[in-house]
Design a protein around this motif. Structure first.
Motif: not given
Length: 250
Positions: A242-243, A246-247, A250
């Motif tokens: 998930t991280k 997100e990276q 974004w």
């Protein structure tokens, strides 16, 4: 604002704490369920401590993660490579679509008898089952990513006269990365399930093997420990991917 964020994070723990309290009351205080059928939280904690102190739990986790990572790596290499090729070539995709459509719905567990016949007992059959479980989500996600890349990016690259190799490595592959990560995220969850199933039947080590042997010995506390460890590992992997998503976005 910090307090609000802290409260939001603590809210996640409310339901698990309530369930543990109910579990304790039913199994340990009222003893409505015999421990050999389902253990109480105290027995589970004691089993966890015993497995941890003896080093068995750490060894099981390492063995299981080794199989998961190896199977996922092989599935990623095949799924990503084949997905880019099939997504790029409509003709090849049409030729392979029937085979993929037939093989993809078959549960990986159905291949366990053949994996034992082909590879025997040990690490190899479990890795094979994990590979089968992971390769199709990665493959389909990669193909979808390549398809969605077609359009303005490709037309712009073609206008600069790039070669097919440059198109694949510098345009298609970077644009497909979010879809590849999504496929890997789905694949890792399937990999954990396949690992436990494979270890229960075709392996002599790992968390799945520990769950099977503990159950046969009526050591239900160790069985639940193995189940909870798999759940925690799944949460960690889900958080990591998930991280990464997100990276990327974004």
């Amino acid at each position: 604002m910090t307090e609000i964020k802290l409260y939001d994070k603590l809210d996640v723990l409310v339901l698990p704490v309530i369930l543990i309290i109910i579990w304790y009351i039913i199994c340990d205080l009222l003893m409505l369920i015999p421990s050999y059928m389902f253990p109480g939280p105290i027995e589970v904690v004691n089993s966890f401590i015993n497995l941890l102190v003896s080093g068995k739990l750490l060894k099981d986790i390492i063995d299981t993660l080794y199989k998961v990572f190896l199977g996922l790596f092989l599935a990623a290499v095949v799924g990503i490579s084949l997905g880019i090729i099939l997504g790029w070539s409509r003709r090849l995709e049409r030729l392979c679509s029937l085979i993929i459509s037939v093989l993809r719905p078959i549960p990986p567990i159905a291949w366990i008898p053949f994996s034992i016949l082909w590879f025997g007992i040990g690490t190899a059959p479990a890795v094979f089952i994990i590979f089968l479980g992971c390769v199709f989500p990665i493959l389909v996600s990669t193909i979808d990513g390549v398809h969605r890349t077609r359009g303005v990016l490709i037309e712009a690259a073609q206008s600069f006269g790039v070669s097919n190799l440059q198109m694949l490595t510098e345009v298609i592959l970077p644009a497909t990365v979010p879809y590849i990560v999504s496929g890997l995220k789905v694949g890792i969850g399937i990999a954990l399930m396949c690992t436990i199933a494979g270890e229960m039947i075709g392996s002599s080590s790992g968390i799945g093997y520990r769950i099977l042997t503990s159950t046969s010995l009526f050591d239900t506390g160790s069985t639940v420990v193995g189940m909870l460890v798999i759940g925690v590992i799944g949460i960690i992997f889900d958080y990591i991917f998930t991280k990464i998503q997100e990276q990327i976005f974004w």
